[in-house]
Motif scaffolding. Structure first.
Motif, PDB file in Angstrom:
ATOM      1  N   ALA A  29       9.618  16.305 -20.031  1.00  0.00           N
ATOM      2  CA  ALA A  29       8.948  16.524 -19.773  1.00  0.00           C
ATOM      3  C   ALA A  29       7.368  16.217 -20.670  1.00  0.00           C
ATOM      4  O   ALA A  29       6.057  16.033 -20.054  1.00  0.00           O
ATOM      5  CB  ALA A  29       9.268  18.691 -20.636  1.00  0.00           C
ATOM      6  N   GLU A  30       8.056  15.593 -22.142  1.00  0.00           N
ATOM      7  CA  GLU A  30       6.588  14.914 -22.464  1.00  0.00           C
ATOM      8  C   GLU A  30       6.272  13.839 -21.536  1.00  0.00           C
ATOM      9  O   GLU A  30       4.674  13.531 -21.352  1.00  0.00           O
ATOM     10  CB  GLU A  30       7.004  14.352 -23.785  1.00  0.00           C
ATOM     11  CG  GLU A  30       6.684  15.140 -25.196  1.00  0.00           C
ATOM     12  CD  GLU A  30       7.371  14.640 -26.083  1.00  0.00           C
ATOM     13  OE1 GLU A  30       7.943  13.945 -26.347  1.00  0.00           O
ATOM     14  OE2 GLU A  30       7.105  15.988 -27.033  1.00  0.00           O
ATOM     15  N   GLU A  31       7.128  13.436 -21.150  1.00  0.00           N
ATOM     16  CA  GLU A  31       6.883  11.817 -20.364  1.00  0.00           C
ATOM     17  C   GLU A  31       6.176  12.356 -18.817  1.00  0.00           C
ATOM     18  O   GLU A  31       5.155  11.511 -18.805  1.00  0.00           O
ATOM     19  CB  GLU A  31       8.219  10.978 -20.109  1.00  0.00           C
ATOM     20  CG  GLU A  31       8.979  10.154 -20.914  1.00  0.00           C
ATOM     21  CD  GLU A  31      10.237  10.040 -21.082  1.00  0.00           C
ATOM     22  OE1 GLU A  31      10.799   9.803 -19.551  1.00  0.00           O
ATOM     23  OE2 GLU A  31      10.577   9.745 -22.075  1.00  0.00           O
ATOM     24  N   GLU A  32       6.301  13.194 -18.321  1.00  0.00           N
ATOM     25  CA  GLU A  32       5.429  13.310 -17.321  1.00  0.00           C
ATOM     26  C   GLU A  32       4.426  14.037 -17.311  1.00  0.00           C
ATOM     27  O   GLU A  32       3.219  14.142 -17.300  1.00  0.00           O
ATOM     28  CB  GLU A  32       6.240  14.932 -16.358  1.00  0.00           C
ATOM     29  CG  GLU A  32       7.652  14.370 -16.109  1.00  0.00           C
ATOM     30  CD  GLU A  32       8.078  15.663 -15.219  1.00  0.00           C
ATOM     31  OE1 GLU A  32       7.927  16.854 -15.239  1.00  0.00           O
ATOM     32  OE2 GLU A  32       9.706  15.507 -14.695  1.00  0.00           O
ATOM     33  N   PHE A  33       3.998  15.107 -18.900  1.00  0.00           N
ATOM     34  CA  PHE A  33       3.046  15.185 -19.294  1.00  0.00           C
ATOM     35  C   PHE A  33       1.895  13.784 -19.655  1.00  0.00           C
ATOM     36  O   PHE A  33       0.412  14.408 -18.757  1.00  0.00           O
ATOM     37  CB  PHE A  33       2.965  16.205 -19.806  1.00  0.00           C
ATOM     38  CG  PHE A  33       1.892  16.697 -20.550  1.00  0.00           C
ATOM     39  CD1 PHE A  33       1.251  18.330 -20.081  1.00  0.00           C
ATOM     40  CD2 PHE A  33       1.153  17.056 -21.619  1.00  0.00           C
ATOM     41  CE1 PHE A  33       0.055  18.897 -20.030  1.00  0.00           C
ATOM     42  CE2 PHE A  33       0.137  17.830 -22.431  1.00  0.00           C
ATOM     43  CZ  PHE A  33      -0.453  18.167 -21.248  1.00  0.00           C
ATOM     44  N   TYR A  34       2.217  12.911 -20.497  1.00  0.00           N
ATOM     45  CA  TYR A  34       1.117  11.916 -20.972  1.00  0.00           C
ATOM     46  C   TYR A  34       1.701  10.875 -20.162  1.00  0.00           C
ATOM     47  O   TYR A  34       1.065  10.716 -20.476  1.00  0.00           O
ATOM     48  CB  TYR A  34       2.196  12.148 -22.243  1.00  0.00           C
ATOM     49  CG  TYR A  34       1.436  12.708 -23.529  1.00  0.00           C
ATOM     50  CD1 TYR A  34       0.292  13.107 -23.151  1.00  0.00           C
ATOM     51  CD2 TYR A  34       2.059  13.355 -23.649  1.00  0.00           C
ATOM     52  CE1 TYR A  34      -0.339  14.262 -24.526  1.00  0.00           C
ATOM     53  CE2 TYR A  34       2.201  14.680 -24.393  1.00  0.00           C
ATOM     54  CZ  TYR A  34       0.862  14.540 -24.695  1.00  0.00           C
ATOM     55  OH  TYR A  34       0.876  16.080 -25.367  1.00  0.00           O
ATOM     56  N   ASP A  35       2.079  10.376 -18.686  1.00  0.00           N
ATOM     57  CA  ASP A  35       2.096  10.335 -17.893  1.00  0.00           C
ATOM     58  C   ASP A  35       0.443   9.699 -17.283  1.00  0.00           C
ATOM     59  O   ASP A  35       0.039  10.589 -16.409  1.00  0.00           O
ATOM     60  CB  ASP A  35       2.816  10.485 -16.577  1.00  0.00           C
ATOM     61  CG  ASP A  35       2.942   9.074 -15.621  1.00  0.00           C
ATOM     62  OD1 ASP A  35       2.102   8.581 -15.753  1.00  0.00           O
ATOM     63  OD2 ASP A  35       3.710   9.696 -14.101  1.00  0.00           O
ATOM     64  N   PRO A  36      -0.223   8.671 -16.952  1.00  0.00           N
ATOM     65  CA  PRO A  36      -1.017   8.492 -17.299  1.00  0.00           C
ATOM     66  C   PRO A  36      -1.634   8.428 -15.722  1.00  0.00           C
ATOM     67  O   PRO A  36      -2.278   8.384 -14.850  1.00  0.00           O
ATOM     68  CB  PRO A  36      -2.233   6.809 -17.537  1.00  0.00           C
ATOM     69  CG  PRO A  36      -0.582   6.832 -18.106  1.00  0.00           C
ATOM     70  CD  PRO A  36       0.426   7.351 -18.046  1.00  0.00           C
ATOM     71  N   ALA A  37      -0.670   8.247 -14.729  1.00  0.00           N
ATOM     72  CA  ALA A  37      -0.871   7.682 -13.139  1.00  0.00           C
ATOM     73  C   ALA A  37      -1.721   8.364 -12.688  1.00  0.00           C
ATOM     74  O   ALA A  37      -2.557   8.596 -11.633  1.00  0.00           O
ATOM     75  CB  ALA A  37       0.306   7.887 -12.695  1.00  0.00           C
ATOM     76  N   PRO A  38      -0.579  10.256 -12.850  1.00  0.00           N
ATOM     77  CA  PRO A  38      -1.563  11.396 -11.993  1.00  0.00           C
ATOM     78  C   PRO A  38      -3.342  12.067 -12.300  1.00  0.00           C
ATOM     79  O   PRO A  38      -4.071  11.610 -11.351  1.00  0.00           O
ATOM     80  CB  PRO A  38      -1.115  12.399 -12.080  1.00  0.00           C
ATOM     81  CG  PRO A  38       0.343  11.931 -12.606  1.00  0.00           C
ATOM     82  CD  PRO A  38       0.002  11.007 -13.464  1.00  0.00           C
ATOM     83  N   VAL A  39      -3.701  11.056 -13.018  1.00  0.00           N
ATOM     84  CA  VAL A  39      -5.339  11.895 -13.903  1.00  0.00           C
ATOM     85  C   VAL A  39      -5.750  10.355 -13.102  1.00  0.00           C
ATOM     86  O   VAL A  39      -6.962  10.450 -12.638  1.00  0.00           O
ATOM     87  CB  VAL A  39      -5.032  11.503 -15.607  1.00  0.00           C
ATOM     88  CG1 VAL A  39      -6.828  11.438 -15.675  1.00  0.00           C
ATOM     89  CG2 VAL A  39      -4.405  12.644 -16.016  1.00  0.00           C
ATOM     90  N   GLN A  40      -5.196   9.560 -13.256  1.00  0.00           N
ATOM     91  CA  GLN A  40      -6.270   8.432 -12.536  1.00  0.00           C
ATOM     92  C   GLN A  40      -6.238   8.360 -10.968  1.00  0.00           C
ATOM     93  O   GLN A  40      -7.310   8.253 -10.405  1.00  0.00           O
ATOM     94  CB  GLN A  40      -5.256   6.753 -12.844  1.00  0.00           C
ATOM     95  CG  GLN A  40      -5.412   6.579 -14.350  1.00  0.00           C
ATOM     96  CD  GLN A  40      -4.227   5.077 -14.599  1.00  0.00           C
ATOM     97  OE1 GLN A  40      -2.815   4.820 -14.013  1.00  0.00           O
ATOM     98  NE2 GLN A  40      -4.099   4.743 -15.764  1.00  0.00           N
ATOM     99  N   GLU A  41      -5.423   8.650 -10.605  1.00  0.00           N
ATOM    100  CA  GLU A  41      -5.369   9.422  -9.059  1.00  0.00           C
ATOM    101  C   GLU A  41      -6.361  10.692  -9.162  1.00  0.00           C
ATOM    102  O   GLU A  41      -7.317  10.287  -7.532  1.00  0.00           O
ATOM    103  CB  GLU A  41      -3.669   9.986  -8.790  1.00  0.00           C
ATOM    104  CG  GLU A  41      -4.114   9.945  -7.314  1.00  0.00           C
ATOM    105  CD  GLU A  41      -2.640  10.083  -6.820  1.00  0.00           C
ATOM    106  OE1 GLU A  41      -2.270  11.005  -5.505  1.00  0.00           O
ATOM    107  OE2 GLU A  41      -1.477  10.295  -7.179  1.00  0.00           O
TER     108      GLU A  41
END
Length: 87
Positions: A29-41
């Motif tokens: 859950a932390e890895e998904e929540f703190y994944d920058p890829a969706p924010v960059q997209e």
């Protein structure tokens, strides 16, 4: 001594198993929540929406600020996690 300890702690094996599973769920859950890829997209899509006239400059600035703040949070988290691992 290891065999005796193993036998005596055997009743606690399900608890240790549940703890292991919960640890894996939290990490995922932390890895998904703190994944920058969706924010960059989202930033790219926001830029595209502004270029196409679907978002005005004021709305663009508001959303961009929010997304950039989220990226800062993600980077701060990654730095903290890196520091905990001794990197």
């Amino acid at each position: 001594m290891g065999l005796v300890t193993g036998i005596l702690t055997l009743p606690f094996a399900p608890v240790r198993g549940i703890g292991w599973v919960l640890d894996k769920v939290v990490r995922t859950a932390e890895e998904e929540f703190y994944d920058p890829a969706p924010v960059q997209e989202a930033l790219v899509n926001l830029e595209r929406a502004r270029d196409e006239g679907r978002v005005d400059d004021e709305e663009f600035a508001r959303q961009e600020e929010s997304l950039l703040h989220r990226l800062e949070e993600i980077r701060a988290y990654q730095l903290r996690r890196g520091g905990q691992r001794g990197l």
